[in-house]
Design a protein around this motif. Structure first.
Motif, PDB file in Angstrom:
ATOM      1  N   ALA A 195      38.092  34.788  44.401  1.00  0.00           N
ATOM      2  CA  ALA A 195      38.171  36.212  44.777  1.00  0.00           C
ATOM      3  C   ALA A 195      37.180  36.613  45.855  1.00  0.00           C
ATOM      4  N   ASN A 196      36.126  35.822  46.041  1.00  0.00           N
ATOM      5  CA  ASN A 196      35.128  36.065  47.086  1.00  0.00           C
ATOM      6  C   ASN A 196      34.630  37.523  47.109  1.00  0.00           C
ATOM      7  N   PRO A 197      34.028  37.995  46.012  1.00  0.00           N
ATOM      8  CA  PRO A 197      33.504  39.365  46.006  1.00  0.00           C
ATOM      9  C   PRO A 197      32.366  39.544  46.997  1.00  0.00           C
ATOM     10  N   GLN A 198      32.206  40.772  47.500  1.00  0.00           N
ATOM     11  CA  GLN A 198      31.140  41.056  48.460  1.00  0.00           C
ATOM     12  C   GLN A 198      29.797  41.287  47.774  1.00  0.00           C
ATOM     13  N   ALA A 199      29.834  41.772  46.545  1.00  0.00           N
ATOM     14  CA  ALA A 199      28.590  42.107  45.844  1.00  0.00           C
ATOM     15  C   ALA A 199      28.822  42.059  44.338  1.00  0.00           C
ATOM     16  N   LEU A 200      27.720  42.048  43.590  1.00  0.00           N
ATOM     17  CA  LEU A 200      27.816  42.050  42.124  1.00  0.00           C
ATOM     18  C   LEU A 200      28.413  43.358  41.632  1.00  0.00           C
ATOM     19  N   ASP A 201      27.879  44.482  42.139  1.00  0.00           N
ATOM     20  CA  ASP A 201      28.367  45.801  41.763  1.00  0.00           C
ATOM     21  C   ASP A 201      28.233  46.744  42.953  1.00  0.00           C
ATOM     22  N   ALA A 202      28.581  48.015  42.756  1.00  0.00           N
ATOM     23  CA  ALA A 202      28.557  48.989  43.852  1.00  0.00           C
ATOM     24  C   ALA A 202      27.171  49.128  44.468  1.00  0.00           C
ATOM     25  N   ALA A 203      26.137  48.997  43.632  1.00  0.00           N
ATOM     26  CA  ALA A 203      24.765  49.137  44.124  1.00  0.00           C
ATOM     27  C   ALA A 203      24.396  48.034  45.103  1.00  0.00           C
ATOM     28  N   PHE A 242      38.164  50.696  46.334  1.00  0.00           N
ATOM     29  CA  PHE A 242      37.428  49.740  47.158  1.00  0.00           C
ATOM     30  C   PHE A 242      36.480  48.911  46.305  1.00  0.00           C
ATOM     31  N   TYR A 243      35.738  49.547  45.394  1.00  0.00           N
ATOM     32  CA  TYR A 243      34.801  48.832  44.525  1.00  0.00           C
ATOM     33  C   TYR A 243      35.530  47.827  43.627  1.00  0.00           C
ATOM     34  N   LYS A 244      36.723  48.206  43.172  1.00  0.00           N
ATOM     35  CA  LYS A 244      37.494  47.300  42.320  1.00  0.00           C
ATOM     36  C   LYS A 244      37.922  46.054  43.083  1.00  0.00           C
ATOM     37  N   GLU A 245      38.055  46.205  44.367  1.00  0.00           N
ATOM     38  CA  GLU A 245      38.486  45.083  45.193  1.00  0.00           C
ATOM     39  C   GLU A 245      37.346  44.148  45.593  1.00  0.00           C
ATOM     40  N   VAL A 246      36.152  44.715  45.801  1.00  0.00           N
ATOM     41  CA  VAL A 246      35.077  43.912  46.410  1.00  0.00           C
ATOM     42  C   VAL A 246      33.862  43.640  45.525  1.00  0.00           C
ATOM     43  N   THR A 247      33.742  44.299  44.367  1.00  0.00           N
ATOM     44  CA  THR A 247      32.580  44.035  43.511  1.00  0.00           C
ATOM     45  C   THR A 247      32.989  43.154  42.333  1.00  0.00           C
ATOM     46  N   LEU A 248      32.173  42.169  42.038  1.00  0.00           N
ATOM     47  CA  LEU A 248      32.495  41.188  41.013  1.00  0.00           C
ATOM     48  C   LEU A 248      32.782  41.823  39.658  1.00  0.00           C
ATOM     49  N   VAL A 249      31.903  42.720  39.190  1.00  0.00           N
ATOM     50  CA  VAL A 249      32.058  43.256  37.839  1.00  0.00           C
ATOM     51  C   VAL A 249      33.326  44.082  37.669  1.00  0.00           C
ATOM     52  N   GLU A 250      33.839  44.654  38.763  1.00  0.00           N
ATOM     53  CA  GLU A 250      35.021  45.513  38.661  1.00  0.00           C
ATOM     54  C   GLU A 250      36.318  44.825  39.060  1.00  0.00           C
ATOM     55  N   GLN A 251      36.232  43.597  39.550  1.00  0.00           N
ATOM     56  CA  GLN A 251      37.450  42.872  39.903  1.00  0.00           C
ATOM     57  C   GLN A 251      38.219  42.447  38.651  1.00  0.00           C
ATOM     58  N   ALA A 252      39.550  42.365  38.789  1.00  0.00           N
ATOM     59  CA  ALA A 252      40.369  41.860  37.684  1.00  0.00           C
ATOM     60  C   ALA A 252      40.059  40.372  37.506  1.00  0.00           C
ATOM     61  N   PHE A 253      39.749  39.974  36.291  1.00  0.00           N
ATOM     62  CA  PHE A 253      39.332  38.614  35.987  1.00  0.00           C
ATOM     63  C   PHE A 253      40.513  37.662  36.204  1.00  0.00           C
ATOM     64  N   ILE A 254      40.352  36.646  37.039  1.00  0.00           N
ATOM     65  CA  ILE A 254      41.481  35.773  37.375  1.00  0.00           C
ATOM     66  C   ILE A 254      42.013  35.014  36.163  1.00  0.00           C
ATOM     67  N   HIS A 255      41.174  34.815  35.149  1.00  0.00           N
ATOM     68  CA  HIS A 255      41.606  34.091  33.952  1.00  0.00           C
ATOM     69  C   HIS A 255      42.366  35.000  32.987  1.00  0.00           C
ATOM     70  N   ASP A 256      42.212  36.314  33.159  1.00  0.00           N
ATOM     71  CA  ASP A 256      42.930  37.312  32.363  1.00  0.00           C
ATOM     72  C   ASP A 256      42.905  38.634  33.127  1.00  0.00           C
ATOM     73  N   PRO A 257      43.871  38.835  34.029  1.00  0.00           N
ATOM     74  CA  PRO A 257      43.880  40.015  34.896  1.00  0.00           C
ATOM     75  C   PRO A 257      43.991  41.351  34.171  1.00  0.00           C
TER      76      PRO A 257
END
Length: 307
Positions: A195-203, A242-257
């Motif tokens: 998923a290549n997130p840009q950051a851990l979270d919005a902060a 946008f945060y759901k797309e680029v931050t790790l904690v808010e991305q849909a988990f690839i193992h269980d979307p």
């Protein structure tokens, strides 16, 4: 014994591109004669590095090493993908990663550190350049460590233990079951690779990136004729997406979307028997950000022929 000065070593290094210790050894061998020292280095194959130093190195390997609760990533670049299959190059990357476990993530510190097979890391790289015949660079390094918990990893495009095209480290802080933590950490590392997130979270997203996104959202809303109060709501809603797309904690988990990464971490706390904090991640993709030179073969042939 000739008096070998730092200036002489620097001059020889500038002319040949060989390592500092190799230059000093060469000068000692020939009683300080610069030209003779150049020949000595050429005979040893160590002066080849200089001619290759200008070439773009955007291939190579990501190296990964973990010891206890600390992990490191290094990127060692070469000119062609072929070199990544060379055993000498692979061993070089493995050893550099091991050195980084102690030396830390500063590239210059790593290069100046002792190499397992002798000499310094920088000298080992120069030797590999001369032997294999391609430019190579230690481009970057990163490390993660936790006081309690695990640092998990994943290597994509693996060509050997801890070697591949994409390397990921994930740090989980917890007093829980280590096996459960390690399993979760690997799953998250695989997610990060994909998923290549840009950051851990919005902060963790840079202020200028957020400002740019706000600007784009606002312009789109205004262009459609929306009033200012509606524009604000559209921008707020757009940022959440946008945060759901680029931050790790808010991305849909690839193992269980059906759940986010944060929810997956929370749900694992029961199995682990303790709270789990997703502290950080690092992802290295080989050659990302390096501008590769495009080769015009016809033009090269014409130039060689004097056309």
């Amino acid at each position: 014994m000739a008096n070998i000065t730092a200036g002489m070593v620097k001059e020889l290094r500038d002319k040949t591109g060989a390592g500092m210790m190799d230059c000093k050894a060469a000068l000692n061998e020939v009683e300080g004669d610069i030209e003779a020292a150049i020949d000595w280095l050429r005979k040893k194959g160590l002066a080849k590095a200089a001619k290759k130093a200008g070439r773009v190195a955007a291939e190579g390997l990501i190296g990964l090493a973990i010891e206890g609760t600390k992990g490191v990533l290094v990127e060692v670049n070469s000119e062609t993908d072929f070199v990544a299959r060379n055993e000498q190059f692979q061993q070089l990357v493995v050893n550099i990663a091991k050195v980084a476990l102690t030396a830390g993530a500063d590239v210059e510190t790593i290069k100046a550190s002792d190499y397992p097979a002798g000499g310094k890391v920088e000298e080992a790289i120069s030797t590999a350049i001369a032997t294999i015949g391609e430019n190579m660079t230690l481009r970057r390094a990163a490390s993660l460590e936790v006081a309690q918990g695990v640092v998990s990893s994943y290597v994509h495009g693996s060509v050997g233990e801890g070697l591949g095209k994409i390397g990921v480290l994930v740090a989980l802080e917890s007093t829980g079951d280590k096996d459960v933590l390690a399993g979760l950490g690997r799953q998250i590392a695989m997610h990060v690779a994909a998923a290549n997130p840009q950051a851990l979270d919005a902060a963790g997203i840079a202020a200028d990136v957020i400002a740019r996104e706000k600007g784009v959202l606002a312009e789109k809303a205004k262009a459609s004729g929306k009033p200012d109060n509606v524009v604000e709501k559209i921008v707020e809603s757009g940022l959440k997406t946008f945060y759901k797309e680029v931050t790790l904690v808010e991305q849909a988990f690839i193992h269980d979307p059906s759940k986010t990464v944060a929810q997956a971490v929370k749900e694992t706390e029961g199995k682990a028997g303790a709270p789990i904090k997703l502290v950080a991640f690092v992802r290295f993709g080989l050659g990302e950000g390096v501008e590769k030179q495009e080769s015009d073969f016809a033009a090269e042939v014409a130039a060689a022929a004097g056309a």
